[in-house]
Design an enzyme around this catalytic site. Sequence first.
Site, PDB file in Angstrom:
ATOM      1  N   HIS A   1      -4.017  21.859  55.138  1.00 54.20           N
ATOM      2  CA  HIS A   1      -3.034  22.024  56.409  1.00 54.20           C
ATOM      3  C   HIS A   1      -2.832  20.561  57.099  1.00 54.20           C
ATOM      4  O   HIS A   1      -1.769  20.100  57.568  1.00 54.20           O
ATOM      5  CB  HIS A   1      -3.548  23.168  57.057  1.00 54.20           C
ATOM      6  CG  HIS A   1      -2.617  23.291  58.451  1.00 54.20           C
ATOM      7  ND1 HIS A   1      -1.439  24.032  58.455  1.00 54.20           N
ATOM      8  CD2 HIS A   1      -2.691  22.925  59.799  1.00 54.20           C
ATOM      9  CE1 HIS A   1      -0.921  23.888  59.676  1.00 54.20           C
ATOM     10  NE2 HIS A   1      -1.775  23.115  60.535  1.00 54.20           N
ATOM     11  N   GLU A   2      -4.087  20.115  57.399  1.00 51.61           N
ATOM     12  CA  GLU A   2      -3.920  18.816  58.207  1.00 51.61           C
ATOM     13  C   GLU A   2      -3.419  17.873  57.592  1.00 51.61           C
ATOM     14  O   GLU A   2      -2.874  16.974  57.977  1.00 51.61           O
ATOM     15  CB  GLU A   2      -5.499  18.652  58.893  1.00 51.61           C
ATOM     16  CG  GLU A   2      -5.920  19.662  59.694  1.00 51.61           C
ATOM     17  CD  GLU A   2      -5.101  19.819  60.840  1.00 51.61           C
ATOM     18  OE1 GLU A   2      -4.710  19.036  61.485  1.00 51.61           O
ATOM     19  OE2 GLU A   2      -5.246  21.158  61.258  1.00 51.61           O
TER      20      GLU A   2
ATOM     21  N   ASP B   1     -11.071  29.142  56.581  1.00 55.13           N
ATOM     22  CA  ASP B   1     -11.208  28.492  55.201  1.00 55.13           C
ATOM     23  C   ASP B   1     -11.250  27.093  55.336  1.00 55.13           C
ATOM     24  O   ASP B   1     -10.357  26.387  55.668  1.00 55.13           O
ATOM     25  CB  ASP B   1     -10.202  28.892  54.168  1.00 55.13           C
ATOM     26  CG  ASP B   1     -10.662  28.488  52.712  1.00 55.13           C
ATOM     27  OD1 ASP B   1     -11.656  28.978  52.284  1.00 55.13           O
ATOM     28  OD2 ASP B   1      -9.766  27.685  52.449  1.00 55.13           O
TER      29      ASP B   1
ATOM     30  N   HIS C   1       0.020  17.603  57.742  1.00 59.08           N
ATOM     31  CA  HIS C   1       0.532  16.788  58.929  1.00 59.08           C
ATOM     32  C   HIS C   1       0.759  15.429  58.487  1.00 59.08           C
ATOM     33  O   HIS C   1       1.867  14.792  58.938  1.00 59.08           O
ATOM     34  CB  HIS C   1      -0.395  16.932  60.040  1.00 59.08           C
ATOM     35  CG  HIS C   1      -0.204  18.393  60.665  1.00 59.08           C
ATOM     36  ND1 HIS C   1       1.023  19.103  61.135  1.00 59.08           N
ATOM     37  CD2 HIS C   1      -1.184  19.108  61.049  1.00 59.08           C
ATOM     38  CE1 HIS C   1       0.611  20.281  61.258  1.00 59.08           C
ATOM     39  NE2 HIS C   1      -0.717  20.150  61.663  1.00 59.08           N
TER      40      HIS C   1
ATOM     41  N   ASP D   1       3.713  22.289  62.145  1.00 59.02           N
ATOM     42  CA  ASP D   1       2.967  23.680  62.377  1.00 59.02           C
ATOM     43  C   ASP D   1       4.188  24.747  62.155  1.00 59.02           C
ATOM     44  O   ASP D   1       5.371  24.623  62.463  1.00 59.02           O
ATOM     45  CB  ASP D   1       2.405  24.038  63.721  1.00 59.02           C
ATOM     46  CG  ASP D   1       1.085  23.008  63.365  1.00 59.02           C
ATOM     47  OD1 ASP D   1       0.539  22.476  64.656  1.00 59.02           O
ATOM     48  OD2 ASP D   1       0.321  23.154  62.497  1.00 59.02           O
TER      49      ASP D   1
ATOM     50  N   THR E   1     -10.823  24.588  53.021  1.00 62.30           N
ATOM     51  CA  THR E   1      -9.893  23.921  52.261  1.00 62.30           C
ATOM     52  C   THR E   1      -8.430  24.155  52.828  1.00 62.30           C
ATOM     53  O   THR E   1      -7.875  23.222  52.673  1.00 62.30           O
ATOM     54  CB  THR E   1     -10.176  24.487  50.774  1.00 62.30           C
ATOM     55  OG1 THR E   1     -11.501  24.295  50.114  1.00 62.30           O
ATOM     56  CG2 THR E   1      -9.112  23.605  49.778  1.00 62.30           C
TER      57      THR E   1
END
Length: 196
Positions: free
Chosen positions: A122-123, A115, A126, A132, A117
């Site tokens: 997620h990025e 997905d 960071h 992670d 979005t």
Amino acid sequence: MIKRIVALTALVPAMLTTPVGVASAHSAPHATAAVVTLTYDASKAGKWAGPIKQAVKNWNDAVHNVRLVPTSTPGSADYVYEATSGWPQATLGPIFPGGNGDVQLGQQAVDEGYDVTRITAHETGHILGLPDHYSGPCSELMSGHGPGTSCKNAKPDAAEAAQVDKNYASGTPTMRPHHHHVVIDIWSGRVPTASH
């Protein structure tokens, strides 16, 4: 009786202005005096513009000590989003104002069926200092590809939001590290092999 009424009349205003020491159950959790504002540039993100807007909204709705806003001056953003043909990757923060963060939104993860979005949020995690945690459930945004392509969750859970608030709790630091660690997320069950 009149003396008692006069004394009581003098006491009531004093009692109303004296703090009792009970905190409100609805006070803003973890909020600092000064919210850290991070600017981002999405001018090189192409078709990722919609997912970026939603991912930023998800983070802004979840955290209190940092706010993500688009830059008004391209080239001066604290971090940038850009579309690439490779795997998603990002600078591992927390990034602060004046920083130099980078989020590469890789097409390979989309080709694998993930997905857009969720990848973007997620990025962005960071950039905000979260590592992670691939073994986590779908409800954890930083579990990334771990739960598989059926996972569409693009919102941080309460623990992830609390960690980001902790990362920015002291406001903007006076000293910033000069090194950057880049996290490359392989959104696949396969392990890439090096070519010789």
